[in-house]
Design a protein around this motif. Structure first.
Motif, PDB file in Angstrom:
ATOM      1  N   LEU A 156     -17.476   1.670   7.428  1.00  0.00           N
ATOM      2  CA  LEU A 156     -16.597   0.631   7.972  1.00  0.00           C
ATOM      3  C   LEU A 156     -15.131   0.993   7.771  1.00  0.00           C
ATOM      4  CD1 LEU A 156     -16.166  -2.131   9.249  1.00  0.00           C
ATOM      5  CD2 LEU A 156     -16.413  -3.161   6.970  1.00  0.00           C
ATOM      6  N   ALA A 157     -14.802   1.545   6.616  1.00  0.00           N
ATOM      7  CA  ALA A 157     -13.414   1.907   6.330  1.00  0.00           C
ATOM      8  C   ALA A 157     -12.924   2.997   7.278  1.00  0.00           C
ATOM      9  CB  ALA A 157     -13.282   2.371   4.880  1.00  0.00           C
ATOM     10  N   VAL A 202     -11.349   2.240  -0.406  1.00  0.00           N
ATOM     11  CA  VAL A 202     -12.765   1.867  -0.448  1.00  0.00           C
ATOM     12  C   VAL A 202     -13.150   1.631  -1.910  1.00  0.00           C
ATOM     13  CG1 VAL A 202     -13.361   3.163   1.636  1.00  0.00           C
ATOM     14  CG2 VAL A 202     -13.587   4.253  -0.597  1.00  0.00           C
ATOM     15  N   THR A 211     -10.159   6.054  -3.141  1.00  0.00           N
ATOM     16  CA  THR A 211     -10.852   5.133  -4.040  1.00  0.00           C
ATOM     17  C   THR A 211      -9.929   4.742  -5.186  1.00  0.00           C
ATOM     18  OG1 THR A 211     -12.903   6.325  -3.534  1.00  0.00           O
ATOM     19  CG2 THR A 211     -12.960   4.785  -5.386  1.00  0.00           C
ATOM     20  N   SER A 249     -20.795   2.661   0.094  1.00  0.00           N
ATOM     21  CA  SER A 249     -21.334   1.856   1.191  1.00  0.00           C
ATOM     22  C   SER A 249     -20.243   1.342   2.124  1.00  0.00           C
ATOM     23  CB  SER A 249     -22.136   0.667   0.633  1.00  0.00           C
ATOM     24  OG  SER A 249     -21.295  -0.225  -0.066  1.00  0.00           O
ATOM     25  N   GLU A 250     -18.989   1.382   1.678  1.00  0.00           N
ATOM     26  CA  GLU A 250     -17.870   0.907   2.499  1.00  0.00           C
ATOM     27  C   GLU A 250     -17.256   2.012   3.360  1.00  0.00           C
ATOM     28  OE1 GLU A 250     -14.904  -0.930   0.117  1.00  0.00           O
ATOM     29  OE2 GLU A 250     -16.206  -2.538  -0.612  1.00  0.00           O
TER      30      GLU A 250
END
Length: 254
Positions: free
Chosen positions: A126-127, A118, A89, A122-123
């Motif tokens: 998908l990441a 990310v 992050t 919430s990502e």
């Protein structure tokens, strides 16, 4: 706002868990004692440049993870692993710090870190799928607040794709990691509590050296390992502090 409200209430002490909370407390006050815990690098977080040159009202326990030991463990379990994936992050100072440590340690072991950023939890799902498509040999998930809150999503994708997943905190074996190395957070909190007691009893925070964890915990999840195609030797099993058996369901799938 929470830290400032503590200052307005004239509390006797602020205890901050995590790097963002610690930074907020330091911005809010330089007078009220601040005890930190679960902070990767207090100096990088703004507590000063050294033990001799630091913010005088803070003391606490660093949670800098055993990155080097964890990557060496992955090399032991998967000798042919070269490309190790991780999510990070960018907005979290501690995440960038851990990523840099991972890149440096992996390079010394002849491995490469493949990192996907990310922005929020919430990502993560998908990441992780993006990470899998990078043809990685395993995932070593460095610890940060955003990824930790959505770790089950990483475990789900790793299981579906049969990719070995190693965690940066012991409890991650309960969320899908086949193995994890890190600290006992109860012990870390207890250690911070002892510092708080010393300050309560009149000791100057400036005279209390920053403390660091050193008892590395190794946790294994045999069910996750089986699904991810990982086998642990008897030697590794004997070194583990906790082993979840094969018939133990992962928390996220109950």
């Amino acid at each position: 706002k929470i830290a400032l409200s503590f200052v307005e209430q004239k509390v006797d002490m602020i205890v901050a868990f995590s790097t963002p909370c610690f930074q907020a407390a330091m911005h809010a006050t330089r007078e009220i004692p601040v005890v930190f815990s679960s902070v990767a690098n207090p100096f990088l977080a703004g507590a000063g440049s050294s033990e001799e040159d630091r913010v005088p009202n803070v003391a606490g326990v660093s949670s800098e993870g055993p990155i080097k030991e964890a990557l060496a463990f992955i090399k032991e379990v998967l000798p042919n692993a070269k490309r190790i994936g991780t999510l990070w992050t960018p907005s979290e100072l501690n995440s960038k710090y851990y990523l840099d440590l991972a890149v440096e340690s992996a390079d010394r072991l002849g491995m490469e870190i493949v990192a996907v950023p990310v922005a929020n939890s919430s990502e993560v799902l998908l990441a992780t799928q993006v990470l899998i498509n990078e043809k990685i040999d395993a995932i070593y998930q460095i610890s940060d607040n955003t990824i930790n809150s959505a770790f089950e999503a990483v475990g789900k994708i790793a299981e579906e794709n049969g990719v070995p997943l190693f965690g940066g905190q012991p409890y991650s074996t309960q969320l899908g990691a086949c193995a994890a190395m890190g600290w006992d957070f109860f012990d870390m909190g207890y250690q911070a509590g002892e510092i708080a007691l010393r300050i309560k009893n009149g000791e100057d925070p400036a005279r209390i050296s920053f403390q660091y964890m050193n008892d590395v915990q190794l946790h294994l999840n045999l069910e996750a390992a089986k699904k991810q195609g990982v086998h642990f030797s008897e030697d590794i099993m004997s070194r583990a502090d906790e082993i979840l058996p094969e018939d133990k369901q992962i928390s996220g799938s109950t």
